[in-house]
Write a protein that holds these residues in place. Structure first.
Motif, short mmCIF file in Angstrom:
data_model
loop_
_atom_site.label_atom_id
_atom_site.label_comp_id
_atom_site.label_asym_id
_atom_site.label_seq_id
_atom_site.Cartn_x
_atom_site.Cartn_y
_atom_site.Cartn_z
N GLN A 178 53.75 -5.07 -29.32
CA GLN A 178 53.24 -5.90 -29.15
C GLN A 178 53.82 -7.36 -29.83
O GLN A 178 53.93 -8.75 -29.68
CB GLN A 178 51.56 -6.54 -30.19
CG GLN A 178 50.95 -7.19 -29.31
CD GLN A 178 50.19 -7.49 -29.74
OE1 GLN A 178 49.20 -6.13 -31.11
NE2 GLN A 178 49.08 -8.21 -30.15
N PHE A 179 54.51 -6.57 -31.47
CA PHE A 179 54.81 -7.70 -31.93
C PHE A 179 56.53 -8.65 -31.45
O PHE A 179 56.39 -9.29 -31.81
CB PHE A 179 56.07 -6.80 -33.32
CG PHE A 179 56.49 -7.64 -34.41
CD1 PHE A 179 55.68 -7.86 -35.67
CD2 PHE A 179 57.42 -8.21 -34.69
CE1 PHE A 179 56.07 -9.13 -36.34
CE2 PHE A 179 58.30 -8.95 -35.50
CZ PHE A 179 56.95 -9.84 -36.30
N PHE A 180 57.05 -7.16 -30.21
CA PHE A 180 58.15 -8.22 -29.78
C PHE A 180 57.73 -9.08 -28.39
O PHE A 180 58.19 -9.46 -27.40
CB PHE A 180 59.43 -7.26 -28.95
CG PHE A 180 59.90 -7.38 -30.71
CD1 PHE A 180 60.59 -7.69 -31.96
CD2 PHE A 180 59.28 -6.01 -31.42
CE1 PHE A 180 61.50 -7.97 -32.85
CE2 PHE A 180 59.52 -5.86 -32.56
CZ PHE A 180 60.94 -6.21 -33.60
N LYS A 181 56.57 -8.79 -28.62
CA LYS A 181 56.24 -9.76 -26.83
C LYS A 181 55.81 -11.03 -27.18
O LYS A 181 56.40 -11.79 -27.68
CB LYS A 181 54.66 -8.93 -26.80
CG LYS A 181 54.78 -7.85 -26.00
CD LYS A 181 52.91 -7.97 -25.66
CE LYS A 181 52.77 -6.16 -25.12
NZ LYS A 181 51.63 -5.66 -24.38
N ALA A 218 63.16 -0.86 -32.24
CA ALA A 218 61.82 -1.81 -31.87
C ALA A 218 61.94 -3.10 -31.41
O ALA A 218 61.91 -3.90 -29.85
CB ALA A 218 60.69 -2.33 -32.53
N ALA A 219 62.86 -4.21 -31.74
CA ALA A 219 63.55 -5.32 -31.24
C ALA A 219 64.19 -4.10 -29.78
O ALA A 219 64.48 -5.78 -29.68
CB ALA A 219 64.43 -5.61 -32.25
N ALA A 242 56.64 -0.97 -39.78
CA ALA A 242 58.84 -0.35 -39.78
C ALA A 242 58.97 -0.38 -41.59
O ALA A 242 59.81 -0.78 -41.83
CB ALA A 242 59.58 -1.94 -39.92
N VAL A 243 57.16 -0.64 -42.64
CA VAL A 243 57.35 -0.25 -43.92
C VAL A 243 58.19 1.14 -44.62
O VAL A 243 59.26 0.54 -45.69
CB VAL A 243 55.98 -0.34 -44.49
CG1 VAL A 243 55.84 -0.39 -46.32
CG2 VAL A 243 54.86 -1.97 -44.16
N ASP A 303 51.41 -3.93 -33.42
CA ASP A 303 52.22 -2.77 -33.37
C ASP A 303 53.64 -2.76 -33.31
O ASP A 303 53.86 -4.19 -32.66
CB ASP A 303 51.89 -1.87 -32.88
CG ASP A 303 51.33 -2.00 -30.93
OD1 ASP A 303 52.13 -3.63 -30.69
OD2 ASP A 303 50.59 -1.49 -30.08
N ALA A 304 54.77 -1.75 -32.78
CA ALA A 304 56.05 -2.54 -32.92
C ALA A 304 56.44 -3.07 -31.35
O ALA A 304 56.87 -4.52 -31.48
CB ALA A 304 56.97 -1.34 -32.60
#
Length: 468
Positions: free
Chosen positions: A217-220, A134-135, A124-125, A214-215
């Protein structure tokens, strides 16, 4: 790439030096080399953050119109200080991010004057809106996409540079580099004619741990044993009341420092027990009979503010009289007489204060009598029925009447029922037993002044409403 490497080094040394705070690093000689490297990484990250303010690439067109400038003229007094903590459930992250940035359907707003993003993960940079999208997509259905801290910026900070510095300082002290965030500053017109400059700090509850994800996995769900296989862990301390207390205490400290430099009056975020809070006004309701209580609360608020204005005027007059006595009265007898007059005015002011406190409590209770509420409700129902082309039929036969038909509308005190042929019957809810809702087909049977509601929605034959 170098920025990400420095960021990873910072988090690594932050873990190693968690027993060695920066403020007392000189007391721990065995950790001093690590603290020096950690401090260097921190300064590099600060330069990077100050040099780059990222906006969403997909919404560049909405930024074509230049935002309104920040307030440049200092105001006499600070706006009402506030610092509140809110949360947003999954699915609301993108819409709220668009709101605070003044993008998308909020692109016509002119109060958004500054936006910046930081601590965003690699995916997301370039476009920070990808992070909030993604959230929304990957957080669990009953989870939270973001947490937000909304805070007022003192009016004494007159320039854009000062206001941005204050917001960044508050952000750094509150969440540092632990959470990805979006920071926006709004400058709107306040009710007193001044400027309502405030900040929106929107950040994720998931904490950085220097592991690239990645997008998805970040929110797992986080994996404590193997962090690289799970998502970024949530900071559970954010769910406690202590976080709210910490945020408000930090805001009070930073604001008072700025006010002290400018010789302004200090603020306090503690509740003032001597001043009764105003009742919450609430939004307007377009439905019939729903605005009566709101109008009553508005009248109470207006009376409270008028009483406070009178009290303030008395205080100002007292100050003027005191200054005149000190400057003009040289005769002791005259001075004593003036002092007695001041004491009398002081006693009157105390009486006004007591009367104000008593009136505030009485006015909050004495909103409207039950009969007046019923009368207003009935008039509102009849007006709404006429707007819907219904005529109000004869009075209700509460002795042995029977009425069948669909519920047209309801208020706190009345039920309007379709009686057929564009006729309607208005029932007093205080005389009814049972539940009903708009659009429901019901029968109301009266006996000895009381009515019983029966649901007929599932019956095949539906009688037209009529009195028997």
């Amino acid at each position: 790439m170098r920025f990400k490497l420095v960021q990873a080094l910072y988090f690594l040394f932050d873990r190693l030096c968690h027993v060695c705070p920066d403020s007392v690093v000189s007391q721990y000689c065995q950790f001093k080399p690590l603290s020096v490297v950690r401090a260097g990484c921190y300064l590099l990250l600060r330069r990077k953050r100050s040099a780059v303010t990222r906006f969403s690439a997909r919404n560049d067109a909405a930024r074509a119109k230049a935002p309104a400038p920040l307030q440049t003229q200092p105001c006499a007094l600070m706006a009402i200080p506030h610092c509140s903590v809110k949360t947003g459930r999954a699915g609301k992250g993108v819409s709220h991010a668009l709101y605070v940035q003044g993008l998308g359907r909020y692109g016509e707003r002119s109060d958004v004057v500054h936006v910046e993003h930081d601590n965003m993960p690699a995916f997301a940079v370039v476009d920070p809106m990808e992070f909030w999208a993604a959230a929304d997509a990957n957080e669990r259905a009953n989870g939270r996409s973001y947490r937000e801290v909304e805070f007022a910026i003192p009016r004494e900070l007159a320039t854009a540079k000062e206001q941005i510095k204050f917001a960044r300082n508050f952000t750094d002290r509150l969440i540092s580099f632990n959470h990805a965030y979006t920071l926006a500053i709004h400058d709107a017109k306040a009710a007193d004619g001044g400027r309502n400059v405030h900040g929106h700090l929107m950040f994720t509850e998931r904490k950085h741990d220097a592991i690239e994800r990645d997008a998805q996995q970040f929110f797992k769900r986080a994996n404590p044993k193997k962090p690289e296989k799970g998502g970024a862990a949530k900071d559970r301390a954010l769910n406690s009341r202590e976080f709210v207390k910490t945020a408000r205490a930090l805001y009070e400290d930073l604001a008072n420092r700025e006010l002290a430099v400018r010789g302004a009056e200090r603020i306090s975020m503690a509740r003032n027990e001597d001043r009764e809070p105003e009742p919450k006004l609430g939004p307007r309701h377009p439905r019939a009979g729903q605005d009566l209580r709101r109008e009553a609360r508005l009248e109470v608020i207006q009376n409270m503010r008028a009483a406070r204005a009178e009290l303030k005027a008395l205080g100002q007059n007292q100050g003027k009289l005191e200054s005149q006595i000190l400057e003009l009265n040289t005769d002791l007898a005259a001075a004593l007489a003036e002092r007695e007059a001041l004491r009398a005015k002081e006693a009157k002011r105390h009486q006004v204060e007591k009367a104000l406190l008593a009136a505030e409590k009485v006015e909050k209770l004495a909103i409207l009598s039950l009969a007046e509420l019923k009368a207003h409700s009935y008039a509102a129902v009849v007006k709404e029925l006429k707007n819907q082309k219904y005529e109000t039929s004869q009075e209700v036969n509460t002795a042995h009447g029977r009425y069948t038909g669909t519920v047209i509308l309801m208020t706190d005190f009345h039920i309007a029922q379709n009686a057929g042929r564009q006729l309607s019957v208005v029932h007093d809810r205080t005389q009814l037993q049972g539940e009903a809702k708009e659009g429901q087909n019901i029968t109301i049977q009266y006996a000895s002044g009381r009515g019983q509601i029966t649901d007929r929605s599932n019956e095949r034959g539906k009688d037209r409403g009529r009195s028997r």
